[in-house]
Design a protein around this motif. Structure first.
Motif, PDB file in Angstrom:
ATOM      1  N   SER A   1       4.054  -5.461   0.412  1.00 56.89           N
ATOM      2  CA  SER A   1       3.020  -5.525   1.427  1.00 56.89           C
ATOM      3  C   SER A   1       1.682  -5.895   0.810  1.00 56.89           C
ATOM      4  O   SER A   1       1.428  -5.679  -0.368  1.00 56.89           O
ATOM      5  N   CYS A   2       0.798  -6.468   1.649  1.00 55.92           N
ATOM      6  CA  CYS A   2      -0.532  -6.842   1.206  1.00 55.92           C
ATOM      7  C   CYS A   2      -1.497  -5.691   1.444  1.00 55.92           C
ATOM      8  O   CYS A   2      -1.224  -4.784   2.231  1.00 55.92           O
ATOM      9  N   SER A   3      -2.632  -5.748   0.783  1.00 55.17           N
ATOM     10  CA  SER A   3      -3.670  -4.744   0.997  1.00 55.17           C
ATOM     11  C   SER A   3      -4.254  -4.900   2.395  1.00 55.17           C
ATOM     12  O   SER A   3      -4.157  -5.964   3.025  1.00 55.17           O
ATOM     13  N   GLU A   4      -4.871  -3.841   2.872  1.00 56.96           N
ATOM     14  CA  GLU A   4      -5.477  -3.896   4.207  1.00 56.96           C
ATOM     15  C   GLU A   4      -6.564  -4.959   4.302  1.00 56.96           C
ATOM     16  O   GLU A   4      -6.615  -5.696   5.294  1.00 56.96           O
TER      17      GLU A   4
ATOM     18  N   SER B   1      -7.171  -8.334  -3.853  1.00 52.36           N
ATOM     19  CA  SER B   1      -5.887  -7.664  -3.652  1.00 52.36           C
ATOM     20  C   SER B   1      -4.980  -7.842  -4.861  1.00 52.36           C
ATOM     21  O   SER B   1      -4.302  -6.905  -5.295  1.00 52.36           O
TER      22      SER B   1
ATOM     23  N   SER C   1       1.897  -7.860  -8.459  1.00 45.88           N
ATOM     24  CA  SER C   1       1.407  -8.415  -7.206  1.00 45.88           C
ATOM     25  C   SER C   1       2.445  -9.367  -6.618  1.00 45.88           C
ATOM     26  O   SER C   1       3.311  -9.868  -7.344  1.00 45.88           O
TER      27      SER C   1
ATOM     28  N   HIS D   1      -6.092  -5.682  -7.839  1.00 43.20           N
ATOM     29  CA  HIS D   1      -5.906  -4.245  -7.626  1.00 43.20           C
ATOM     30  C   HIS D   1      -4.445  -3.858  -7.394  1.00 43.20           C
ATOM     31  O   HIS D   1      -4.159  -2.688  -7.118  1.00 43.20           O
ATOM     32  N   THR D   2      -3.527  -4.832  -7.521  1.00 44.10           N
ATOM     33  CA  THR D   2      -2.109  -4.555  -7.284  1.00 44.10           C
ATOM     34  C   THR D   2      -1.284  -5.110  -8.434  1.00 44.10           C
ATOM     35  O   THR D   2      -1.347  -6.311  -8.727  1.00 44.10           O
TER      36      THR D   2
END
Length: 220
Positions: A2-5, A124, A131, A127-128
């Protein structure tokens, strides 16, 4: 994955910005796609099959009667699939196709929405870890699309997190294979020569965050 908000919000904003792009009669290479494929591309964008979205993302511009208009209309589908790691088309090729479609000349709301995605996608990714899309591919995409590398490196410098450092380690290992860093180009057609900025950044701004002795050889 999933992607970040913030990235999902940017992708949703992209959808809204491009909602005014109307369907049109798509013409192109009937040998490659046939009447059915062209009819699918001429219909509502949300009903275009995923494989046709991938075809538009990758195909050479001369396959379409109006490439810029078609690519612009399908851009939200292409970029959402790319950001979630589901497109299966080279990210650098997408950047090159966007340049060919003249994305920076599109109406301001469209271009601004796409710029918003670049920023959100980069944040994103940093921070992931891992990824959906490898950090090098994301960096190449946004660098070639925007024609600038240093701002994205500056954001990376300021992002001192375990995930950002893990991406940094992976990038260095990648570009040091056969000393690629000494003549590194980004873009499917090598549009951007990244070595001067990227190497200087690795040897200065983030040198304390990388434990690869090979960099010392480049700095001497």
């Amino acid at each position: 994955m999933s992607c970040s908000e913030p990235l999902m919000a940017a992708l949703d904003a992209l959808d809204r910005a491009f909602a005014s792009e109307e369907p049109f009669l798509v013409t192109g290479c009937t040998y490659c796609y046939g009447a059915q494929g062209l009819a699918e591309l001429s219909g509502p964008v949300h009903l275009i099959p995923d494989d046709m979205v991938s075809s538009v993302a990758a195909e050479t511009p001369d396959h379409w009667g109006d490439f810029p208009r078609l690519y612009r209309r399908v851009t939200p589908r292409i970029i959402r699939s790319l950001a979630t790691g589901e497109l299966h088309v080279d990210e650098e090729l997408v950047a090159s196709r966007l340049l060919a479609a003249g994305w920076t000349t599109w109406d301001a709301p469209l271009a601004e929405a796409l710029r918003g995605v670049w920023s959100a996608l980069w944040q994103s990714t940093l921070h992931t870890h891992p990824s959906p899309v490898p950090v090098r591919d994301v960096l190449s995409l946004i660098t070639v699309a925007t024609g600038t590398l240093r701002p994205w490196l500056n954001i990376w410098t300021a992002t001192r997190t375990p995930s950002a450092d893990a991406h940094l380690t992976e990038l260095v290992k990648d570009v040091m294979v056969e000393w690629e860093i000494t003549d590194l180009h980004m873009g499917f057609y090598d549009e951007y020569h990244a070595t001067p900025e990227l190497l200087a950044w690795l040897l200065t701004d983030v040198r304390d965050r990388v434990t690869d002795a090979r960099l010392d050889e480049l700095g001497t």
